[in-house]
Design an enzyme around this catalytic site. Structure first.
Site, PDB file in Angstrom:
ATOM      1  NE  ARG A  62       8.515  -2.609   4.277  1.00  0.00           N
ATOM      2  CZ  ARG A  62       7.238  -2.496   4.622  1.00  0.00           C
ATOM      3  NH1 ARG A  62       6.384  -1.910   3.810  1.00  0.00           N
ATOM      4  NH2 ARG A  62       6.799  -2.965   5.766  1.00  0.00           N
TER       5      ARG A  62
ATOM      6  NE  ARG B 157       8.823   0.376   7.524  1.00  0.00           N
ATOM      7  CZ  ARG B 157       7.526   0.480   7.307  1.00  0.00           C
ATOM      8  NH1 ARG B 157       7.088   0.934   6.146  1.00  0.00           N
ATOM      9  NH2 ARG B 157       6.671   0.128   8.231  1.00  0.00           N
TER      10      ARG B 157
ATOM     11  CE  LYS C 182      -1.108  -0.526   4.850  1.00  0.00           C
ATOM     12  NZ  LYS C 182       0.085   0.189   5.348  1.00  0.00           N
TER      13      LYS C 182
ATOM     14  NE  ARG D  39      -1.222   0.475  10.746  1.00  0.00           N
ATOM     15  CZ  ARG D  39      -0.407   0.947   9.814  1.00  0.00           C
ATOM     16  NH1 ARG D  39      -0.712   2.003   9.131  1.00  0.00           N
ATOM     17  NH2 ARG D  39       0.700   0.338   9.542  1.00  0.00           N
TER      18      ARG D  39
ATOM     19  NE  ARG E 179       4.933  -3.120  10.820  1.00  0.00           N
ATOM     20  CZ  ARG E 179       5.842  -3.331   9.858  1.00  0.00           C
ATOM     21  NH1 ARG E 179       6.966  -3.942  10.127  1.00  0.00           N
ATOM     22  NH2 ARG E 179       5.602  -2.914   8.651  1.00  0.00           N
TER      23      ARG E 179
HETATM   24  P1  AMP Z   1       3.210   1.993   7.915  1.00  0.00           P
HETATM   25  O1  AMP Z   1       4.255   2.751   7.181  1.00  0.00           O
HETATM   26  O2  AMP Z   1       1.811   2.359   7.473  1.00  0.00           O
HETATM   27  O3  AMP Z   1       3.452   0.502   7.908  1.00  0.00           O
HETATM   28  O4  AMP Z   1       3.288   2.455   9.456  1.00  0.00           O
HETATM   29  C1  AMP Z   1       4.460   2.244  10.226  1.00  0.00           C
HETATM   30  C2  AMP Z   1       4.174   2.367  11.704  1.00  0.00           C
HETATM   31  O5  AMP Z   1       3.649   3.669  11.998  1.00  0.00           O
HETATM   32  C3  AMP Z   1       3.117   1.415  12.240  1.00  0.00           C
HETATM   33  O6  AMP Z   1       3.655   0.141  12.547  1.00  0.00           O
HETATM   34  C4  AMP Z   1       2.673   2.157  13.499  1.00  0.00           C
HETATM   35  O7  AMP Z   1       3.630   2.080  14.525  1.00  0.00           O
HETATM   36  C5  AMP Z   1       2.663   3.599  13.007  1.00  0.00           C
HETATM   37  N1  AMP Z   1       1.363   3.971  12.395  1.00  0.00           N
HETATM   38  C6  AMP Z   1       1.139   4.341  11.109  1.00  0.00           C
HETATM   39  N2  AMP Z   1      -0.143   4.629  10.891  1.00  0.00           N
HETATM   40  C7  AMP Z   1      -0.780   4.432  12.081  1.00  0.00           C
HETATM   41  C8  AMP Z   1      -2.127   4.553  12.510  1.00  0.00           C
HETATM   42  N3  AMP Z   1      -3.114   4.940  11.674  1.00  0.00           N
HETATM   43  N4  AMP Z   1      -2.404   4.272  13.807  1.00  0.00           N
HETATM   44  C9  AMP Z   1      -1.441   3.887  14.681  1.00  0.00           C
HETATM   45  N5  AMP Z   1      -0.155   3.750  14.330  1.00  0.00           N
HETATM   46  C10 AMP Z   1       0.191   4.019  13.047  1.00  0.00           C
END
Ligand code: AMP
Length: 194
Positions: free
Chosen positions: A127, A133, A13, A88, A144
């Site tokens: 990745r 990361r 995504k 989320r 996650r």
């Molecule tokens: P992502 O890049 O979308 O995989 O997000 C990386 C990390 O950011 C996640 O594992 C959470 O720690 C935090 N994060 C991103 N979006 C959210 C959200 N909507 N609610 C809570 N934590 C978030």
């Protein structure tokens, strides 16, 4: 056009959201990207969220909702947006409903990227090698994934109950192929599940 792009960690995504935003001529908001910038800047918000993100834990709803709410109030979002990584949790979805109702807007479609679990693990490993990361380690990825199942999948039920269109899109394939599928689904002629 307001689109939510959802999918488990590693579903692509983050890669597809900017492409869809370009295709629709709207902006993209990735809460993950915003939070990573804050964490690297060492701001007060960053200091709070960095340890959570590194552990693969979700950031508390009130913080993420504040970020998104500020952003959605900006004028240049009038034509629409692609939301990536938000909402989320059902709590975040409800908060978003309130902000949008105040603005007389709603979600046009939720795109749910579908990728089998075996493929997800492989993609995340790749990745981790490419981008380094901090939250792409086996233990944090498990966390996650579990959060996704327990807290994020119910968000789909929330929108289904509200009558929002949900489009399941096959996320396996070349980036451009998946991009076309997502674009078709956003336009309403993809495979949809009401
Ligand atoms: P992502 O890049 O979308 O995989 O997000 C990386 C990390 O950011 C996640 O594992 C959470 O720690 C935090 N994060 C991103 N979006 C959210 C959200 N909507 N609610 C809570 N934590 C978030």
């Amino acid at each position: 056009m307001l689109v939510i792009l959802m999918g488990p960690p590693g579903s692509g995504k983050g890669r597809q959201a900017p492409l869809l935003a370009t295709d629709l001529g709207v902006k993209q908001l990735s809460t993950g990207d915003v939070l990573r910038v804050e964490a690297s800047r060492g701001s007060a918000l960053g200091a709070t969220v960095a340890p959570l993100m590194e552990a693969g834990a979700l950031v508390p709803d009130d913080l993420v909702v504040r970020i998104i709410t500020d952003w959605l109030r900006e004028d240049d979002l009038a034509p629409g947006a692609v939301l990536d990584g938000f909402p989320r949790t059902v709590g975040q979805a409800r908060a978003l409903d309130h902000v949008l109702a105040d603005q007389g807007r709603g979600i046009d479609v939720v795109i749910s990227l579908q990728v089998p679990e075996e493929a997800l693990a492989e993609r995340i490993l790749r990745r981790a090698e490419e981008q380094g990361r901090a939250d792409d380690t086996p233990a944090t990825v498990r966390r996650r994934m579990a959060d996704h199942r327990a807290k994020t999948e119910p968000v789909l039920d929330h929108y289904r109950a509200a009558g929002v269109r949900i489009a399941d899109v096959d996320g396996v394939g070349a980036i451009e192929v998946v991009r076309q599928r997502i674009r078709a689904a956003a336009g309403g002629d993809g495979h949809t599940r009401a």
